[in-house]
Design a protein around this motif. Structure first.
Motif, short mmCIF file in Angstrom:
data_model
loop_
_atom_site.label_atom_id
_atom_site.label_comp_id
_atom_site.label_asym_id
_atom_site.label_seq_id
_atom_site.Cartn_x
_atom_site.Cartn_y
_atom_site.Cartn_z
N GLN A 10 0.79 -0.99 0.33
CA GLN A 10 -0.13 0.04 0.05
C GLN A 10 0.80 1.39 -0.35
N ARG B 30 5.83 1.40 -3.06
CA ARG B 30 6.32 0.41 -3.85
C ARG B 30 5.46 1.16 -5.35
N THR B 31 4.48 1.88 -5.55
CA THR B 31 4.15 2.46 -6.78
C THR B 31 5.52 2.25 -7.68
N GLU B 32 5.71 3.08 -6.92
CA GLU B 32 7.12 4.05 -7.39
C GLU B 32 8.28 2.97 -8.20
N THR C 32 1.11 -4.96 -9.87
CA THR C 32 -0.71 -4.16 -9.15
C THR C 32 -0.81 -4.63 -7.85
N ASP C 33 -1.62 -3.42 -7.24
CA ASP C 33 -1.93 -4.07 -6.33
C ASP C 33 -2.98 -5.33 -6.41
N CYS D 72 -0.28 -7.72 -5.05
CA CYS D 72 0.11 -7.68 -4.28
C CYS D 72 -0.72 -8.33 -3.27
N TYR E 207 7.52 -0.22 -7.97
CA TYR E 207 7.41 -1.43 -9.02
C TYR E 207 6.58 -1.31 -9.41
N PRO E 208 6.05 -0.08 -10.26
CA PRO E 208 4.94 -0.36 -10.75
C PRO E 208 4.93 -1.25 -11.97
#
Length: 146
Positions: free
Chosen positions: A43, A47-49, A55-56, A59, A51-52
């Protein structure tokens, strides 16, 4: 080169809203070889920056272990690599590579993932923790026990 290939440590991505997952991360962190692992809730904006491609949704289906070379291990496939990064547990990694265990571990891991919030509730009651079994996330709802 991106950030995860420059790092000498692996990154364990986990559900930061799940008490069971957090307890597992605490257990792993206490046993990890120094500098071997970084821990990152899926969350977290980092993580999104970093390891784009993860996806949520992916994960939320289980932990992800990003190795220093950028390879990603998912769920039960990450267990042998994780064990190799722990003090006094490295020898146990081979068990998860035995054909019988390799065949059963996906079933067992999926069961744990599907029931992790119920397991969180048990962990919370066992250690006397007050409050919700998991975080405020919408995917962290426990079924009504009535």
């Amino acid at each position: 080169m991106n950030a995860n290939t420059l790092s000498q440590s692996a990154t364990l991505i986990y559900d930061g809203e799940c008490n069971f997952c957090k307890a597992c991360v605490d257990w792993i962190a206490k046993r990890a070889r120094p500098g071997a692992l970084e821990f990152l809730p899926f969350q977290a904006p980092a993580r999104t920056e970093r390891y784009p491609q993860l996806t949520d949704e992916a994960c939320n289906e289980g932990m992800r272990l990003v190795l220093p070379d950028g390879a990603v291990r998912s769920g039960e496939q990450a267990v042998p690599d994780l064990l190799r990064m722990l003090k006094r547990w490295r020898w146990f990694a081979f068990v998860f590579e035995l054909p019988v265990i390799r065949g059963l571990s996906p079933i067992a891991y999926r069961w744990v993932v599907r029931n992790r919030f119920m397991i969180s509730e048990f962990v919370r009651k066992k250690d006397g923790t007050e409050g919700a079994a998991c975080g405020a996330g919408t995917n962290c709802e426990l079924p009504n026990q009535e």
